[in-house]
Design a protein around this motif. Sequence first.
Motif, PDB file in Angstrom:
ATOM      1  N   GLY A  35      -1.825   2.997   3.497  1.00 27.40           N
ATOM      2  CA  GLY A  35      -3.123   3.618   3.271  1.00 27.40           C
ATOM      3  C   GLY A  35      -3.885   2.970   2.128  1.00 27.40           C
ATOM      4  O   GLY A  35      -5.091   2.726   2.224  1.00 27.40           O
ATOM      5  N   GLU A  48      -6.395  10.975  -0.668  1.00 25.69           N
ATOM      6  CA  GLU A  48      -6.469  10.937   0.797  1.00 25.69           C
ATOM      7  C   GLU A  48      -5.142  10.489   1.402  1.00 25.69           C
ATOM      8  O   GLU A  48      -4.672  11.057   2.397  1.00 25.69           O
ATOM      9  N   CYS A  49      -4.541   9.483   0.798  1.00 29.87           N
ATOM     10  CA  CYS A  49      -3.264   8.970   1.307  1.00 29.87           C
ATOM     11  C   CYS A  49      -2.165  10.024   1.202  1.00 29.87           C
ATOM     12  O   CYS A  49      -1.309  10.151   2.095  1.00 29.87           O
ATOM     13  N   HIS A 106      -2.554  13.305   1.317  1.00 26.25           N
ATOM     14  CA  HIS A 106      -2.784  14.298   2.376  1.00 26.25           C
ATOM     15  C   HIS A 106      -2.384  13.728   3.737  1.00 26.25           C
ATOM     16  O   HIS A 106      -1.746  14.425   4.550  1.00 26.25           O
ATOM     17  N   GLU A 107      -2.762  12.485   4.018  1.00 25.24           N
ATOM     18  CA  GLU A 107      -2.461  11.875   5.318  1.00 25.24           C
ATOM     19  C   GLU A 107      -0.959  11.770   5.567  1.00 25.24           C
ATOM     20  O   GLU A 107      -0.516  11.827   6.714  1.00 25.24           O
ATOM     21  N   THR A 108      -0.182  11.587   4.514  1.00 32.88           N
ATOM     22  CA  THR A 108       1.271  11.413   4.669  1.00 32.88           C
ATOM     23  C   THR A 108       2.053  12.700   4.440  1.00 32.88           C
ATOM     24  O   THR A 108       3.277  12.684   4.317  1.00 32.88           O
ATOM     25  N   HIS A 119       1.186  17.053   0.520  1.00 31.28           N
ATOM     26  CA  HIS A 119       0.085  17.927   0.107  1.00 31.28           C
ATOM     27  C   HIS A 119       0.318  18.531  -1.268  1.00 31.28           C
ATOM     28  O   HIS A 119      -0.630  18.759  -2.016  1.00 31.28           O
TER      29      HIS A 119
END
Length: 433
Positions: free
Chosen positions: A28, A73-74, A76-78, A81
């Motif tokens: 990411g 962002e990375c 959250h994407e992975t 959280h």
Amino acid sequence: MDRRHKEILRRKRVELVLNLDPADVYDGLLSRGIFTNDMIDEIKSSGQRRDQARQLVKDLETRGSRAFPAFLECLHETGQHGLAELLETGDSAPVPVPLPVQPTVIPLSVPENRVDLKLPEIRVAPEKLIPLKPTPLPIAPNKNETEISRTSRTRKDSIQSYKMEASPSGICLLINNVEFDSASELKNRKGSDIDSEKLEQRFRALNFSVIVKRNLKYKQIRHELSVLAKMDHSEYDCCVVIILSHGTEASHNRFPGAVHGVDGPSVPVQIITNYLNGQNCPSLQGKPKLFFIQACGGGEKDTGFEVSPDEVQCTEVRLDEQVDAIPTSSSSDSLSMSDEPDARTTLPTPSDILVSYSTFPGYVSWRDTNKGSWYVETLDSILETNAATDDLATMLIMVNNEVSQISAKGLYKQMPGSFNFLRKLFYFHTLKT
């Protein structure tokens, strides 16, 4: 990166190092242009998961204003959280809670004919008036912010360590020149086999595959180095070369000194190191190359200088032991000055190379025929005791200190030293027993 975001990363660094899985966010950050492939490879080479997480967080601070939001962002994407929310909570500027302000009661004007009003009941005593701008209460300093201000100095963990995870860690070539041709006019090096056996056992214990060569001529030394350079070191993390021989001065522009073959001609240390540089040995690029040279740096004897008793460690007893090891005969063979001098560096030197010399340029290197050389004996002892906990540069300082306190015949001294062009801390991969 904004100063506020840097502070958040620093305050939350402990939680990030403990819980972040850096492998999940590499792609990411790469796709968003925050890191390059080379930068990610550098982070991966810093060590285990926690080491990589620590380095990633530090590098983020240098990657501009987009780095922090891209990192969130990375996360959250992975699915990380929890870490993202931890940083987002830190990102929110705290909203000050207003103190309750009681308005001042102002008496209304009362017509003269309304005498039935009881004015004292609505009048506020002056001492009970609350100011419109109350004095703010003192706010306790954030504990983490206080710690940041106290630890602004560079810490040891800010320096990366070389990756040392391969088994074996690498090849160790040990050249031991003992018996010299009569035409060379160089004496045999009695006691050098003791040094060779110590270092062979020590580097095997340090997880190296050791190759020992004895009594090599000039061309044979260069041949063995050429063979070592042509090996594929891709599966290894390091390479070591140890040379025990006579030494001399040599013309150079990088590393001083030279070592003799048993036939007389000498190979400059600069040429020895060149065999393993990035151009001649690509599979060792970026990996530490360590050279240990037990050879004289010259013909001058160091008689030292007087110091107060406080300058000598009380635990140092090798002064007497070393003198006791010297035979009482008038022959100087018991302590052979079996090596010679070096010159000075003048040009930049290739990275990832460390050359440790047994003596200071220009001076002799002492060797006891019964116990081996001072340098090797001390180096072996320090490695045995400290290799599991200390980095190499620190251990070589220990060697310097201990050897500096030994005397030959109660008079002559020796000072080892090193040319250190490593870019990171070097820790041996010690085998568990």
